[in-house]
Write a protein that holds these residues in place. Structure first.
Motif, PDB file in Angstrom:
ATOM      1  N   GLU A   8      -8.259  -2.669   5.495  1.00 44.64           N
ATOM      2  CA  GLU A   8      -8.224  -1.463   6.319  1.00 44.64           C
ATOM      3  C   GLU A   8      -7.704  -0.248   5.553  1.00 44.64           C
ATOM      4  OE1 GLU A   8      -7.788  -5.025   9.031  1.00 44.64           O
ATOM      5  OE2 GLU A   8      -7.072  -4.383   7.067  1.00 44.64           O
ATOM      6  N   ALA A   9      -6.975  -0.481   4.469  1.00 44.60           N
ATOM      7  CA  ALA A   9      -6.399   0.632   3.703  1.00 44.60           C
ATOM      8  C   ALA A   9      -7.211   0.963   2.457  1.00 44.60           C
ATOM      9  CB  ALA A   9      -4.969   0.284   3.299  1.00 44.60           C
ATOM     10  N   LYS A  10      -8.297   0.213   2.226  1.00 46.63           N
ATOM     11  CA  LYS A  10      -9.041   0.385   0.976  1.00 46.63           C
ATOM     12  C   LYS A  10      -9.629   1.785   0.826  1.00 46.63           C
ATOM     13  CE  LYS A  10      -8.396  -3.656  -0.817  1.00 46.63           C
ATOM     14  NZ  LYS A  10      -9.418  -4.704  -0.867  1.00 46.63           N
ATOM     15  N   LEU A  38       2.691   0.767   2.663  1.00 49.13           N
ATOM     16  CA  LEU A  38       1.376   0.333   3.146  1.00 49.13           C
ATOM     17  C   LEU A  38       0.932  -1.009   2.578  1.00 49.13           C
ATOM     18  CD1 LEU A  38      -0.589   3.705   2.939  1.00 49.13           C
ATOM     19  CD2 LEU A  38       0.162   2.544   5.020  1.00 49.13           C
ATOM     20  N   THR A  39       1.716  -1.575   1.687  1.00 53.55           N
ATOM     21  CA  THR A  39       1.225  -2.729   0.935  1.00 53.55           C
ATOM     22  C   THR A  39       1.279  -4.047   1.693  1.00 53.55           C
ATOM     23  OG1 THR A  39       3.422  -3.051  -0.068  1.00 53.55           O
ATOM     24  CG2 THR A  39       1.791  -1.801  -1.331  1.00 53.55           C
ATOM     25  N   PHE A  40       0.296  -4.889   1.352  1.00 56.34           N
ATOM     26  CA  PHE A  40       0.374  -6.314   1.658  1.00 56.34           C
ATOM     27  C   PHE A  40       1.301  -6.981   0.648  1.00 56.34           C
ATOM     28  CE2 PHE A  40      -0.911 -10.654   0.829  1.00 56.34           C
ATOM     29  CZ  PHE A  40      -1.002 -11.197   2.101  1.00 56.34           C
ATOM     30  N   MET A  41       1.236  -6.509  -0.598  1.00 59.09           N
ATOM     31  CA  MET A  41       2.103  -7.022  -1.654  1.00 59.09           C
ATOM     32  C   MET A  41       2.318  -5.934  -2.694  1.00 59.09           C
ATOM     33  SD  MET A  41       1.635 -10.400  -4.115  1.00 59.09           S
ATOM     34  CE  MET A  41      -0.018  -9.949  -4.668  1.00 59.09           C
ATOM     35  N   PRO A 100       5.287  -4.588   3.615  1.00 58.39           N
ATOM     36  CA  PRO A 100       5.514  -4.447   5.051  1.00 58.39           C
ATOM     37  C   PRO A 100       4.342  -4.870   5.927  1.00 58.39           C
ATOM     38  CG  PRO A 100       6.350  -2.529   3.893  1.00 58.39           C
ATOM     39  CD  PRO A 100       5.579  -3.330   2.885  1.00 58.39           C
ATOM     40  N   THR A 101       3.104  -4.826   5.418  1.00 63.42           N
ATOM     41  CA  THR A 101       1.946  -5.168   6.248  1.00 63.42           C
ATOM     42  C   THR A 101       1.517  -6.623   6.117  1.00 63.42           C
ATOM     43  OG1 THR A 101       0.278  -4.561   4.580  1.00 63.42           O
ATOM     44  CG2 THR A 101       1.112  -2.797   5.997  1.00 63.42           C
ATOM     45  N   ALA A 102       2.261  -7.424   5.375  1.00 60.47           N
ATOM     46  CA  ALA A 102       1.871  -8.820   5.132  1.00 60.47           C
ATOM     47  C   ALA A 102       2.171  -9.701   6.341  1.00 60.47           C
ATOM     48  CB  ALA A 102       2.586  -9.365   3.903  1.00 60.47           C
TER      49      ALA A 102
END
Length: 225
Positions: free
Chosen positions: A198-200, A215-218, A150-152
């Motif tokens: 930012e989520a690391k 929260l994922t980019f992938m 969803p954040t990609a």
């Protein structure tokens, strides 16, 4: 009569035009970026020396990394110009060919595994594409599939559909793809998330899987046929 929209041709033209841009990004993505977890994940779940296809291989850098890990790899991409670039890469047991995920250039049950990173989103019919991947994998073989989260940022490629415009990026939520794969007979073996910087520092691992995926980019799946 007005010619109907040709999704596959539009995707081919899009990626033909992206060769230089993608080649500049590819090495960083596979070495230290969003794709750096892929090869270790594949090594964990697939037997080295097996024959695998890297579907949507782009410039071939990821295919080369998989080959260096011991796999016999055929890189496949819809873009002839991407394949021309990929053919500059050399390796024993490494080859490249132009092909469409909707109609893969392999015999039934001929591959030990498939790697498809951010490629199923570029198909007009993801269900049919997943069926095509299942066709070419041997029984018990595995599919490592990376799906944009969803954040990609690239998910913006599908936004203009809200205006009724033709788009060539078929974005899905990770949970949607997981449901689809299970309903089609795939076994979900494993999965992990790739997150933006930012989520690391966020305690992601403490969250239930649906919230991790949100929260994922992938999200990277490992499926078994």
């Amino acid at each position: 009569m007005e010619k109907s929209f040709d999704w596959h041709k539009a995707v081919e033209e899009r990626w033909d035009s992206n060769v230089s841009f993608w080649n500049e990004k590819s090495r960083k993505m596979w070495e230290k970026g969003s794709r750096s977890t892929i090869v270790p994940f594949v090594e964990k779940h697939m037997e080295a020396k097996g024959k695998i296809a890297d579907i949507g291989c782009g410039d071939g850098y990821g295919s080369c990394k998989l080959n260096e890990a011991g796999f016999r790899v055929v890189g496949v991409d819809i873009s002839p110009k991407m394949i021309n670039k990929a053919n500059e890469v050399q390796g024993d047991g490494l080859s490249f060919t132009v092909g469409d995920l909707a109609e893969l250039p392999f015999e039934d049950n001929s591959l030990d595994g498939v790697v498809a990173i951010n490629s199923i989103e570029w198909t007009e019919d993801p269900k049919q594409a997943l069926q095509e991947i299942m066709r070419v994998i041997k029984p018990g073989g595995k599919l490592c599939l990376g799906l944009l989260g969803p954040t990609a940022g690239p998910r913006q490629n599908s936004y203009r559909r809200l205006y009724g415009e033709e788009v060539i990026c078929n974005t899905m939520m990770p949970w949607e793809f997981e449901n689809l794969s299970r309903e089609m007979g795939w076994q979900v073996v494993d999965g992990h998330g790739v997150y933006k910087e930012e989520a690391k520092d966020f305690p992601v691992e403490q969250l239930p899987t649906p919230l991790k995926q949100a929260l994922t980019f992938m999200w990277v799946f490992m499926l078994r046929k």
